[in-house]
Design a protein around this motif. Structure first.
Motif, PDB file in Angstrom:
ATOM      1  N   SER A  71     -18.900  54.146  -3.544  1.00  0.00           N
ATOM      2  CA  SER A  71     -20.033  54.534  -4.386  1.00  0.00           C
ATOM      3  C   SER A  71     -19.679  54.258  -5.846  1.00  0.00           C
ATOM      4  O   SER A  71     -18.657  54.725  -6.350  1.00  0.00           O
ATOM      5  CB  SER A  71     -20.356  56.021  -4.202  1.00  0.00           C
ATOM      6  N   LEU A  72     -20.532  53.499  -6.532  1.00  0.00           N
ATOM      7  CA  LEU A  72     -20.272  53.184  -7.947  1.00  0.00           C
ATOM      8  C   LEU A  72     -20.266  54.433  -8.828  1.00  0.00           C
ATOM      9  O   LEU A  72     -19.372  54.573  -9.679  1.00  0.00           O
ATOM     10  CB  LEU A  72     -21.319  52.180  -8.445  1.00  0.00           C
ATOM     11  N   PRO A  73     -21.204  55.377  -8.663  1.00  0.00           N
ATOM     12  CA  PRO A  73     -21.136  56.588  -9.498  1.00  0.00           C
ATOM     13  C   PRO A  73     -19.829  57.357  -9.300  1.00  0.00           C
ATOM     14  O   PRO A  73     -19.258  57.881 -10.264  1.00  0.00           O
ATOM     15  CB  PRO A  73     -22.350  57.404  -9.041  1.00  0.00           C
ATOM     16  N   LEU A  74     -19.360  57.430  -8.033  1.00  0.00           N
ATOM     17  CA  LEU A  74     -18.096  58.148  -7.810  1.00  0.00           C
ATOM     18  C   LEU A  74     -16.909  57.382  -8.389  1.00  0.00           C
ATOM     19  O   LEU A  74     -15.947  57.991  -8.855  1.00  0.00           O
ATOM     20  CB  LEU A  74     -17.909  58.380  -6.312  1.00  0.00           C
ATOM     21  N   GLN A  75     -16.980  56.053  -8.356  1.00  0.00           N
ATOM     22  CA  GLN A  75     -15.924  55.268  -8.998  1.00  0.00           C
ATOM     23  C   GLN A  75     -15.879  55.554 -10.502  1.00  0.00           C
ATOM     24  O   GLN A  75     -14.801  55.742 -11.081  1.00  0.00           O
ATOM     25  CB  GLN A  75     -16.156  53.783  -8.760  1.00  0.00           C
ATOM     26  N   LEU A  76     -17.061  55.576 -11.117  1.00  0.00           N
ATOM     27  CA  LEU A  76     -17.110  55.880 -12.551  1.00  0.00           C
ATOM     28  C   LEU A  76     -16.639  57.306 -12.832  1.00  0.00           C
ATOM     29  O   LEU A  76     -15.991  57.568 -13.854  1.00  0.00           O
ATOM     30  CB  LEU A  76     -18.533  55.686 -13.074  1.00  0.00           C
ATOM     31  N   GLY A  77     -16.959  58.240 -11.922  1.00  0.00           N
ATOM     32  CA  GLY A  77     -16.472  59.608 -12.074  1.00  0.00           C
ATOM     33  C   GLY A  77     -14.958  59.678 -12.004  1.00  0.00           C
ATOM     34  O   GLY A  77     -14.309  60.388 -12.790  1.00  0.00           O
ATOM     35  N   SER A  78     -14.362  58.947 -11.068  1.00  0.00           N
ATOM     36  CA  SER A  78     -12.896  58.900 -10.958  1.00  0.00           C
ATOM     37  C   SER A  78     -12.280  58.301 -12.221  1.00  0.00           C
ATOM     38  O   SER A  78     -11.239  58.750 -12.707  1.00  0.00           O
ATOM     39  CB  SER A  78     -12.485  58.077  -9.732  1.00  0.00           C
ATOM     40  N   THR A  81     -16.757  66.352  -4.290  1.00  0.00           N
ATOM     41  CA  THR A  81     -18.070  65.859  -3.831  1.00  0.00           C
ATOM     42  C   THR A  81     -18.186  65.858  -2.314  1.00  0.00           C
ATOM     43  O   THR A  81     -19.282  65.641  -1.778  1.00  0.00           O
ATOM     44  CB  THR A  81     -18.308  64.435  -4.362  1.00  0.00           C
ATOM     45  N   SER A 139      -9.732  59.778  -8.211  1.00  0.00           N
ATOM     46  CA  SER A 139     -10.452  59.782  -6.933  1.00  0.00           C
ATOM     47  C   SER A 139      -9.977  60.917  -6.042  1.00  0.00           C
ATOM     48  O   SER A 139     -10.755  61.464  -5.251  1.00  0.00           O
ATOM     49  CB  SER A 139     -10.272  58.435  -6.233  1.00  0.00           C
TER      50      SER A 139
END
Length: 414
Positions: free
Chosen positions: A50-57, A42, A35
């Motif tokens: 944000s779920l997409p950012l969580q998945l990105g992390s 971003t 993160s």
């Protein structure tokens, strides 16, 4: 039905679920590091909103987990957890750290797989149950007695309200099925990714061989020292009993020999058993040698009434310590066999020639003794000792007599 319930909610399934949640807990520090990278890239301050950012992390953190899995303790810790929680046989997984590049690569793959699946299942385990329970209780919550909750437009239908408990239960079953499937996947791959490699198998084989060698050595020592002592004491006591009333002097000599034999054997037994006790210091009694105790061995053998003629054509003190010790045990076993099975007299000849020590024990063939359960191990023990020193041994009947001949090299016997 019962089998399906056991697969989803049985003890093994629950333990594997716990194993996955542990993987999710281990993944959290890497997600936090991810993160820190994803947020500035971003321009979003609240990455976890944000779920997409969580998945990105999460995706950024997994490669970091693969790198840190190279830490030596990772494989033994992960293997221990897999044994305890995944129900995998202990011998199917390695016990020590990864030694080779291949083993380190497989460990990294396992750690990444464990944290990846564990992170997803841990997130699902946190999010789905509250939502599913809400759906199950939704028909009750909209009742006036519960405050009459306002429903979203999509659920403001009688049929949707009636199906919400079914949907909630289905979500819980689906979560259990996902956990069972992921747990089975980890259990399937654990032996391949955490199993012992060629280096581990070689180390285990060497450890077993070393342990077997120690056990065989201790067995030989116990057989030769205790076995000879018991045979000698038995014959000495038997001979003393037969002449108790007619030859008191012989009885006194026999009793003195029994006392000496048992005292020495107790010291040797303590030295051998000290090796077997965990944390114990081995006994301090020195191992007997030809130089130190050949005369005493002959005296104790003769005290049983056995006639022994000994010829020693070598400087006993000049023998290498290892040869002197093993030769003593060989002579002891040869005399012990003569005491138990042979007629009189017994002839012992010890000499050195051509860089070798020759030991010959001869005696007339006596009556065939009754076989012992399991058979004897004396000649096998002699052959083992001789082989370890690179020598040769021959034993058998020859011209109406039993002959044991042993030849031990003196050079290189350190």
């Amino acid at each position: 039905m019962t089998r399906a319930w056991g697969l989803l909610f049985g003890g093994r399934a629950r333990r594997r679920w716990i194993h996955l949640i542990l993987g999710g807990a281990l993944a959290m520090p890497y997600v936090l590091v991810g993160s820190v990278v994803v947020g500035p890239l971003t321009g979003v301050n609240d990455v976890f909103g944000s779920l997409p950012l969580q998945l990105g992390s999460f995706a950024v953190g997994l490669p970091l987990a693969a790198v840190t899995s190279l830490f030596p303790l990772t494989r033994p810790l992960e293997a221990g957890a897999a044994r305890a929680l995944c129900g995998i046989d202990a011998d199917a997984l390695a016990h020590g750290p990864a030694r080779t590049r291949s083993e380190r690569g497989r460990t990294a793959a396992w750690f990444t797989l464990h944290l990846g699946l564990g992170g997803i299942l841990a997130g699902m385990s946190l999010a789905l149950p509250p939502f599913a329970v809400t759906l199950v209780l939704l028909p009750l919550l909209v009742q006036p007695s519960f405050g009459g909750l306002e429903l979203p437009e999509a659920l403001d239908h009688t049929w949707a309200l009636a199906l919400s408990p079914v949907a909630g239960l289905a979500m819980l079953v689906a979560l259990a099925a996902c956990a069972a499937a992921c747990g089975a996947l980890l259990a399937h791959w654990a032996p391949a990714l955490l199993g012992p490699g060629p280096a581990d198998r070689l180390a285990a084989a060497e450890a077993r061989a070393a342990d077997l060698a120690v056990r065989n050595r201790l067995a030989r020592e116990l057989h030769d020292s205790v076995g000879h002592a018991l045979s000698a004491v038995t014959l000495q006591a038997s001979a003393a009993r037969r002449v108790l009333d007619t030859d008191p002097e012989f009885v006194r000599e026999a009793l003195a020999a029994i006392e000496d034999t048992t005292r020495r054997t107790v010291g040797e037994l303590d030295a051998v058993l000290g090796v077997l006790r965990d944390g114990d210091t081995p006994g301090t009694a020195p191992a007997p040698t030809l130089a130190a105790d050949l005369d005493g061995l002959l005296r104790r053998t003769r005290a049983a009434g056995q006639r022994v003629t000994a010829t020693v054509d070598t400087g006993r003190t000049a023998l290498p310590p290892l040869v002197s010790r093993e030769a003593y045990r060989i002579v002891q076993e040869g005399l012990s066999n003569a005491l138990k099975h042979a007629g009189e007299p017994v002839t012992l000849h010890i000499a050195t020639a051509d860089g070798h020590l020759d030991i010959t024990v001869e005696n007339p063939l006596g009556p065939c003794p009754a076989p012992r359960p399991g058979g004897g191990h004396g000649l096998r023990g002699i052959a083992d000792r001789v082989r370890l020193l690179g020598g040769t041994s021959l034993a058998g009947a020859e011209h109406g007599a039993w002959r044991l001949h042993v030849r031990l090299p003196l050079k290189g016997s350190t």
